[in-house]
Design a protein around this motif. Structure first.
Motif, mmCIF file in Angstrom:
data_model
loop_
_atom_site.group_PDB
_atom_site.id
_atom_site.type_symbol
_atom_site.label_atom_id
_atom_site.label_comp_id
_atom_site.label_asym_id
_atom_site.label_seq_id
_atom_site.Cartn_x
_atom_site.Cartn_y
_atom_site.Cartn_z
ATOM 1 N N ALA A 91 0.773 -1.182 0.134
ATOM 2 C CA ALA A 91 0.031 0.125 -0.011
ATOM 3 C C ALA A 91 0.781 1.113 0.079
ATOM 4 O O ALA A 91 1.714 1.495 0.902
ATOM 5 N N VAL A 92 0.737 2.271 -0.972
ATOM 6 C CA VAL A 92 1.428 3.325 -1.160
ATOM 7 C C VAL A 92 0.534 4.647 -1.085
ATOM 8 O O VAL A 92 -0.373 4.639 -1.641
ATOM 9 N N GLN A 93 1.084 5.514 -0.435
ATOM 10 C CA GLN A 93 0.420 7.005 -0.377
ATOM 11 C C GLN A 93 0.770 7.567 -1.618
ATOM 12 O O GLN A 93 1.976 7.733 -2.302
ATOM 13 N N VAL A 94 -0.112 8.142 -2.449
ATOM 14 C CA VAL A 94 0.030 9.158 -3.531
ATOM 15 C C VAL A 94 -0.481 10.536 -3.330
ATOM 16 O O VAL A 94 -1.743 10.573 -2.883
ATOM 17 N N GLU A 95 0.258 11.571 -3.866
ATOM 18 C CA GLU A 95 -0.430 12.861 -3.573
ATOM 19 C C GLU A 95 -1.006 13.251 -4.872
ATOM 20 O O GLU A 95 -0.791 12.974 -5.948
ATOM 21 N N ALA A 96 -1.843 14.406 -4.811
ATOM 22 C CA ALA A 96 -2.530 14.976 -6.119
ATOM 23 C C ALA A 96 -1.335 15.445 -6.862
ATOM 24 O O ALA A 96 -0.590 16.073 -6.417
ATOM 25 N N GLY A 97 -1.606 15.193 -8.122
ATOM 26 C CA GLY A 97 -0.432 15.723 -9.075
ATOM 27 C C GLY A 97 0.475 14.529 -9.500
ATOM 28 O O GLY A 97 1.311 14.949 -10.415
ATOM 29 N N THR A 98 0.490 13.455 -8.748
ATOM 30 C CA THR A 98 1.544 12.528 -8.999
ATOM 31 C C THR A 98 1.151 11.631 -10.160
ATOM 32 O O THR A 98 -0.133 11.295 -10.367
ATOM 33 N N VAL A 99 2.152 11.394 -10.956
ATOM 34 C CA VAL A 99 1.991 10.443 -11.908
ATOM 35 C C VAL A 99 2.649 9.081 -11.883
ATOM 36 O O VAL A 99 3.799 8.833 -11.244
ATOM 37 N N LEU A 100 1.793 8.136 -12.075
ATOM 38 C CA LEU A 100 2.061 6.638 -11.991
ATOM 39 C C LEU A 100 2.439 6.034 -13.229
ATOM 40 O O LEU A 100 1.421 6.328 -14.135
ATOM 41 N N SER A 101 3.465 5.583 -13.663
ATOM 42 C CA SER A 101 3.725 5.026 -14.830
ATOM 43 C C SER A 101 4.325 3.668 -14.599
ATOM 44 O O SER A 101 4.847 3.241 -13.581
ATOM 45 N N CYS A 102 3.914 2.714 -15.615
ATOM 46 C CA CYS A 102 4.262 1.212 -15.524
ATOM 47 C C CYS A 102 5.087 0.878 -16.968
ATOM 48 O O CYS A 102 4.767 1.523 -17.867
ATOM 49 N N GLU A 103 5.773 -0.360 -16.729
ATOM 50 C CA GLU A 103 6.382 -0.527 -17.901
ATOM 51 C C GLU A 103 5.954 -1.890 -18.369
ATOM 52 O O GLU A 103 5.014 -2.495 -17.970
ATOM 53 N N PHE A 104 6.631 -2.507 -19.513
ATOM 54 C CA PHE A 104 6.098 -3.898 -19.932
ATOM 55 C C PHE A 104 6.498 -4.917 -18.971
ATOM 56 O O PHE A 104 7.477 -4.810 -18.223
#
Length: 324
Positions: A91-104
């Motif tokens: 479980a991870v906290q993210v703040e407004a405006g954060t960009v989550l990116s994923c790879e292959f």
């Protein structure tokens, strides 16, 4: 809201499934890997049926417009938050405006993103799951596209779970478990004894045509596995044809090559189904990459029920550990 910047290869909204409508031709849809989907929800404090994002092979990039808590389970997609590595099964906290990116994905096929409060799209026939073949559920009944905005449901405070993670013993090994357990039937009587042995003894390869509808497998010539007979009235001319019958989810349809029918499958037809993959192992198959080889192992119904009970015990242990 979640704003989709890059949708990945195939990303859809899924929950635990759409049940009670199989008799009218509506499959359950829902997460292909129910275990990973449920664990992701547990990690952020959701009910296990809350809607998640199912990302296939290549994960999505997205921006969060409010503070929240997220978790990614399933296939290893090396997620990052504003360029910094993010652990999975945590479980991870993210703040407004954060960009989550994923790879292959490097191991497995499908990852699941849960957000505290769930993906709050409308329910259709009791479910938020996407069924793309007819365009219902999820977000506009389709795979996500750049520019889509997804609402997040209301929640109390998921921050109490931030940093919670799953013990290693409960994290599946997607790379090395190649045995898929199957209960033989409905139409295995159509196979010769030698044909049954060959079916169970063959190393089948996951073909390029493996998706949410069905996993087509390459390998042996299946027609030579069948008993010769004069086809009955109502059945097609191919040796693998039978008079139309219902297809259970997980059943192995013999149509040119074996096809394991998955969450978005058609509900009936005229091909012999010689076995049904047990519910617990369908999630393993859903994480089997193209060109990977698998073998089938015959089990009985009692063994299938025992495997499900063991899986349920693992899920309950995970849920209990997160509530301590």
């Amino acid at each position: 809201m979640i704003q989709i910047l890059e949708p990945g290869l195939s990303t859809t909204v899924q929950d635990s499934g759409r049940y009670g409508n199989y008799h009218i031709g509506m499959p359950p849809s829902g997460a292909m890997d129910q275990y990973a989907h449920k664990v992701a929800n547990y990690l952020v404090g959701n009910d296990e049926d809350a809607a998640t994002l199912e990302m296939t092979y290549a994960g999505a990039d997205m921006e969060f417009t409010e503070d929240t808590v997220v978790a990614i389970t399933g296939a290893a997609m090396s997620p990052k938050l504003d360029g910094d590595s993010m652990p999975q099964w945590t479980a991870v906290q993210v703040e407004a405006g954060t960009v989550l990116s994923c790879e292959f994905a490097t191991e497995g096929v499908r990852s699941y993103l849960a957000v505290a409060g769930g993906i709050d799209v409308s329910k259709i026939m009791g479910s938020r799951s996407t069924y793309t073949l007819i365009g219902i559920g999820g977000h506009e009944g389709r795979e996500l596209e750049e520019g889509d905005e997804l609402p997040i449901g209301d929640t109390d405070d998921g921050t109490t779970l931030v940093g919670s993670q799953i013990d290693d013993e409960y994290v599946p090994d997607y790379a090395n478990d190649n045995t898929i357990r199957v209960v033989m039937g409905l139409c295995d009587y159509r196979l010769t004894d030698e044909g049954k042995d060959r079916f169970l003894g063959t190393e089948w390869k996951v073909s390029d045509e493996a998706n949410r509808v069905g996993y087509r497998l390459d390998g042996e010539d299946i027609e030579s596995m069948f008993e010769e007979r004069e086809q009955p009235f109502g059945a097609g001319p191919d040796p693998t044809n039978v008079v139309d019958l219902g297809y259970p989810i997980g059943s192995i349809q013999m149509a040119g090559q074996p096809i394991v029918l998955m969450r978005d499958a058609v509900t009936g037809g005229g091909y012999a189904t010689v076995g049904t993959v047990i519910s617990i192992d369908r999630r393993k198959l859903a994480q089997a990459r193209t060109h990977r080889t698998i073998t089938f192992e015959a089990v009985n119904v009692d063994e299938a029920v025992e495997a499900r009970a063991e899986n349920d015990e693992h899920l309950e242990a995970i849920r209990a550990s997160l509530s301590e």
